[in-house]
Scaffold this motif. Structure first.
Motif, mmCIF file in Angstrom:
data_model
loop_
_atom_site.group_PDB
_atom_site.id
_atom_site.type_symbol
_atom_site.label_atom_id
_atom_site.label_comp_id
_atom_site.label_asym_id
_atom_site.label_seq_id
_atom_site.Cartn_x
_atom_site.Cartn_y
_atom_site.Cartn_z
ATOM 1 N N CYS A 246 -4.824 -5.783 4.992
ATOM 2 C CA CYS A 246 -4.014 -4.897 5.959
ATOM 3 C C CYS A 246 -3.348 -3.732 5.577
ATOM 4 O O CYS A 246 -3.928 -2.667 5.803
ATOM 5 N N GLY A 247 -2.466 -3.493 4.716
ATOM 6 C CA GLY A 247 -2.064 -2.447 3.905
ATOM 7 C C GLY A 247 -1.428 -1.369 5.067
ATOM 8 O O GLY A 247 -1.183 -0.076 4.495
ATOM 9 N N ALA A 248 -1.098 -1.648 6.243
ATOM 10 C CA ALA A 248 -0.416 -0.872 7.324
ATOM 11 C C ALA A 248 1.018 -0.586 7.069
ATOM 12 O O ALA A 248 1.683 -1.450 6.228
ATOM 13 N N PRO A 249 1.617 0.655 7.384
ATOM 14 C CA PRO A 249 2.766 0.915 7.091
ATOM 15 C C PRO A 249 3.603 0.044 7.846
ATOM 16 O O PRO A 249 3.703 -0.163 9.180
ATOM 17 N N MET A 250 4.747 -0.229 7.438
ATOM 18 C CA MET A 250 5.864 -1.368 8.080
ATOM 19 C C MET A 250 6.648 -0.352 8.740
ATOM 20 O O MET A 250 7.197 0.728 8.667
ATOM 21 N N THR A 251 7.329 -1.024 9.620
ATOM 22 C CA THR A 251 8.394 -0.392 10.684
ATOM 23 C C THR A 251 9.670 -0.883 10.567
ATOM 24 O O THR A 251 9.893 -2.063 10.407
ATOM 25 N N ARG A 252 10.785 -0.017 10.573
ATOM 26 C CA ARG A 252 12.171 -0.647 10.185
ATOM 27 C C ARG A 252 12.732 -1.133 11.396
ATOM 28 O O ARG A 252 12.771 -0.589 12.404
ATOM 29 N N GLU B 234 16.783 0.489 0.320
ATOM 30 C CA GLU B 234 15.440 -0.014 0.895
ATOM 31 C C GLU B 234 14.424 -0.281 -0.172
ATOM 32 O O GLU B 234 14.530 0.141 -1.385
ATOM 33 N N PRO B 235 13.256 -0.859 0.452
ATOM 34 C CA PRO B 235 12.191 -1.313 -0.508
ATOM 35 C C PRO B 235 11.589 0.000 -1.083
ATOM 36 O O PRO B 235 11.516 0.978 -0.356
ATOM 37 N N GLU B 236 11.026 -0.074 -2.411
ATOM 38 C CA GLU B 236 10.417 1.153 -3.072
ATOM 39 C C GLU B 236 9.057 1.254 -2.093
ATOM 40 O O GLU B 236 8.534 2.500 -2.041
ATOM 41 N N ASN B 237 8.464 0.207 -1.653
ATOM 42 C CA ASN B 237 7.148 0.297 -1.080
ATOM 43 C C ASN B 237 7.213 -0.246 0.196
ATOM 44 O O ASN B 237 7.477 -1.450 0.444
ATOM 45 N N THR B 238 7.050 0.394 1.502
ATOM 46 C CA THR B 238 7.101 0.058 2.622
ATOM 47 C C THR B 238 5.783 -0.437 3.292
ATOM 48 O O THR B 238 5.806 -0.477 4.686
ATOM 49 N N THR B 239 4.673 -0.624 2.603
ATOM 50 C CA THR B 239 3.372 -0.732 3.013
ATOM 51 C C THR B 239 3.245 -2.174 2.921
ATOM 52 O O THR B 239 3.733 -3.175 2.084
ATOM 53 N N CYS B 240 2.737 -2.907 4.144
ATOM 54 C CA CYS B 240 2.355 -4.127 4.127
ATOM 55 C C CYS B 240 1.443 -4.862 2.850
ATOM 56 O O CYS B 240 0.562 -4.190 2.554
ATOM 57 N N THR B 241 2.067 -5.976 2.304
ATOM 58 C CA THR B 241 1.430 -6.342 1.082
ATOM 59 C C THR B 241 0.568 -7.425 1.399
ATOM 60 O O THR B 241 -0.307 -8.090 0.730
ATOM 61 N N THR B 242 0.347 -7.784 2.894
ATOM 62 C CA THR B 242 -0.833 -8.762 3.160
ATOM 63 C C THR B 242 -2.207 -8.251 2.811
ATOM 64 O O THR B 242 -2.636 -7.260 3.218
ATOM 65 N N PRO B 243 -2.864 -9.216 2.101
ATOM 66 C CA PRO B 243 -4.287 -8.641 1.865
ATOM 67 C C PRO B 243 -5.140 -8.304 3.108
ATOM 68 O O PRO B 243 -4.746 -8.795 4.129
#
Length: 557
Positions: free
Chosen positions: A154-160, A143-152
């Motif tokens: 935004c920063g919302a948590p991502m959903t699997r 799994e990715p180390e960081n599951t937070t959106c990297t879009t400037p």
């Protein structure tokens, strides 16, 4: 007086009666001389024709033998490679191909990185078969180390939303482990009595090996054809010291334990009214002579069309008829009746004694059609007979019909053979009889035709019995393990060792025929044998054995 050759038409008018008589006598004498000369020349021509036919037959035979010798010398090398050399060659070829493919893929990636990006059609990859479902799976989660959106901004948590799964095949070398049997002791302090569970019976009482190790040793020796010194080396890599003498002793004790099961298996195989029979040579060590001698393994299998398969081997010191006569003769003391039925074999003369109707009126002979076809096939490969190709085509049509009847019941197969195959056999016989009149005696072509015609009743026995297979190929496949073993262990050490090998391989090969894993079968059988009642020994036969839910001798990760 004018001679007959000097006589002209106008000279006939003035001849006297005496001259006419003399001339007629001269003409008759001349005709007799011509007739005698013609007869002599005709005899000379016939003798030359016979000489030419004999030379042609001899030339055909020599060419055939020469072509076969070349095939053995050159072409047979490719056939021999199919066993060891070819396997090594194919393995090396696979390694080289994989290496080149990897290098090519790396070069393509480097070229793609240097070239400007442009869309291209992805290459087609061959479909790979799925890995067996019964294999143990070890899951590795990534799994990715960081599951937070990297879009400037935004920063919302991502959903699997899913996953991609890839599987790679791996292996763990053979693992030795130890069973610790702990027997608790229980005592009554009042009565001063002791109670403890009885020890579980083992094939080797008080010995070190469990049934799984005994089965592994036997399978390695008689199925994988690994000599004991190689097994000793393999086991040593795991830190376990098993001298070859110890492995041999284990195999000897396990073989002795399997003897009652082998006898029951023999009774089962001989209970079929249609049997395959064949034999193959093996080398037997002769210590007194300082060399090896030739022994034989006789093999018998239930009919290829029998729903319950089985094969049994008999190790014998020779190839004489007394060995199959004794094996099929039964033993009243052991409750074994004399075998009766149809025996499918090649035309080796020893089987004539086994199938002598004057002694065994309840036995019938069936011949292998593949042997008859093989003689024409050798002629076709040597290109010495034009009729060989036609014979092969006629046999091919018969085999095409036979292939369509494999799943039918015996009575249905017999009826279909009578309707579809029997007319083809009748045409084949008429054609062979006509061609035989045109072929000179003594040649290989005449030999192939004579073999088929002389054994015609036995070759066509399957037409009258749907349970009789058309050829003996089924048993020849069951003899191949012995041919493979000959190359590995070179010779059998003693007559007793040969008999032990025949017992183990009979059970192992029959387990394979019934779809069982040989190690799983033999391991469970050796575990249960010490406590199995003789009256229930047949429960352990390959065709009746079912794999237990969990082996007590199997370690589970």
């Amino acid at each position: 007086m004018l001679g007959m050759r000097d006589l002209k038409a106008q000279d006939l008018h003035g001849l006297t009666p005496e001259a006419i008589k003399a001339l007629a006598a001269q003409m008759l004498e001349h005709i007799e001389r011509q007739a005698s000369e013609l007869e002599r020349r005709q005899q000379l021509i016939e003798r030359k024709d016979r000489d030419i036919a004999w030379r042609d037959a001899k030339l055909e035979k020599v060419n055939f033998e020469l072509a076969r010798l070349k095939r053995w010398k050159f072409g047979a090398k490719t056939e021999a490679m199919s066993a060891e050399q070819r396997r090594l060659f194919e393995e090396t070829l696979a390694e080289d191909e994989a290496s080149l493919q990897a290098q090519l893929e790396r070069l393509r990636e480097e070229a793609a990185a240097q070239a400007p990006a442009r869309p291209k059609t992805p290459p087609r990859r061959p479909r790979r078969e799925a890995l067996p479902a019964h294999l143990r799976r070890v899951e590795h989660h990534h799994e990715p180390e960081n599951t937070t959106c990297t879009t400037p901004q935004c920063g919302a948590p991502m959903t699997r939303i899913g996953e991609d799964v890839s599987e790679r095949l791996d292996i763990v070398p053979a693992e030795f482990f130890v069973h610790r049997h702990i027997y608790g002791k229980w005592a009554c302090r009042c009565c001063q009595t002791l109670k403890q569970a009885p020890a579980a019976p083992e094939v080797i009482d008080g010995g070190m090996p469990a049934s799984g190790l005994l089965a592994h040793t036997l399978i390695s020796r008689f199925a994988d054809h690994l000599p004991y010194y190689r097994q000793e080396t393999i086991n040593a890599r795991s830190g376990v010291h098993t001298p070859r003498s110890t492995l041999a002793a284990w195999a000897g004790q396990a073989g002795a334990a399997l003897e009652p099961l082998y006898d029951a298996h023999k009774r089962f195989v001989l209970g079929c009214r249609v049997l395959h029979g064949d034999e193959t040579p093996v080398a037997l060590l002769d210590p007194g002579a300082g060399k090896t001698r030739r022994a034989y393994v006789w093999a018998y299998a239930r009919s290829h069309h029998d729903p319950t398969p089985g094969v049994v081997y008999d190790f014998c010191l020779g190839r004489g008829a007394q060995y199959p006569v004794a094996f099929l003769g039964g033993d009243e003391r052991m409750g074994q009746r004399r075998w009766a039925g149809t025996l499918l074999t090649d035309r080796y003369s020893a089987y004539d004694t086994v199938l002598d109707v004057r002694v065994y009126p309840d036995r019938r002979a069936a011949a292998c059609v593949a042997h008859a076809r093989r003689k024409f096939d050798e002629l076709a490969k040597a290109a010495v007979s034009p009729l060989a190709e036609e014979a092969i085509r006629r046999f091919a049509r018969i085999y095409e019909i036979e292939a369509e009847l494999g799943r039918l019941q015996d009575d249905e197969r017999q009826q279909a053979r009578q309707e579809l195959a029997k007319p083809l056999w009748g045409k084949l016989k008429k054609w062979l009889e006509l061609e035989r009149q045109l072929v000179a005696d003594g040649g290989t072509t005449a030999g192939a035709i004579d073999y088929t015609l002389n054994h015609w009743p036995a070759l066509t026995r399957h037409l009258d019995d749907g349970a009789v297979p058309i050829d003996n190929n089924h048993l020849e496949r069951q003899i191949k393990p012995w041919a493979m073993g000959r190359k590995a262990w070179m010779f059998v050490g003693s007559e007793l060792a040969g008999q032990r090998a025949a017992m183990v391989m009979s059970l192992v090969q029959s387990a394979r025929l019934n779809g069982h894993d040989p190690w799983a079968y033999l391991s469970d059988v050796l575990r249960r044998l010490p406590a199995q009642l003789n009256s229930r020994i047949e429960e352990l036969l390959p065709h009746r054995w079912t794999a237990p839910a969990q082996h007590r001798d199997t370690a589970r990760p």
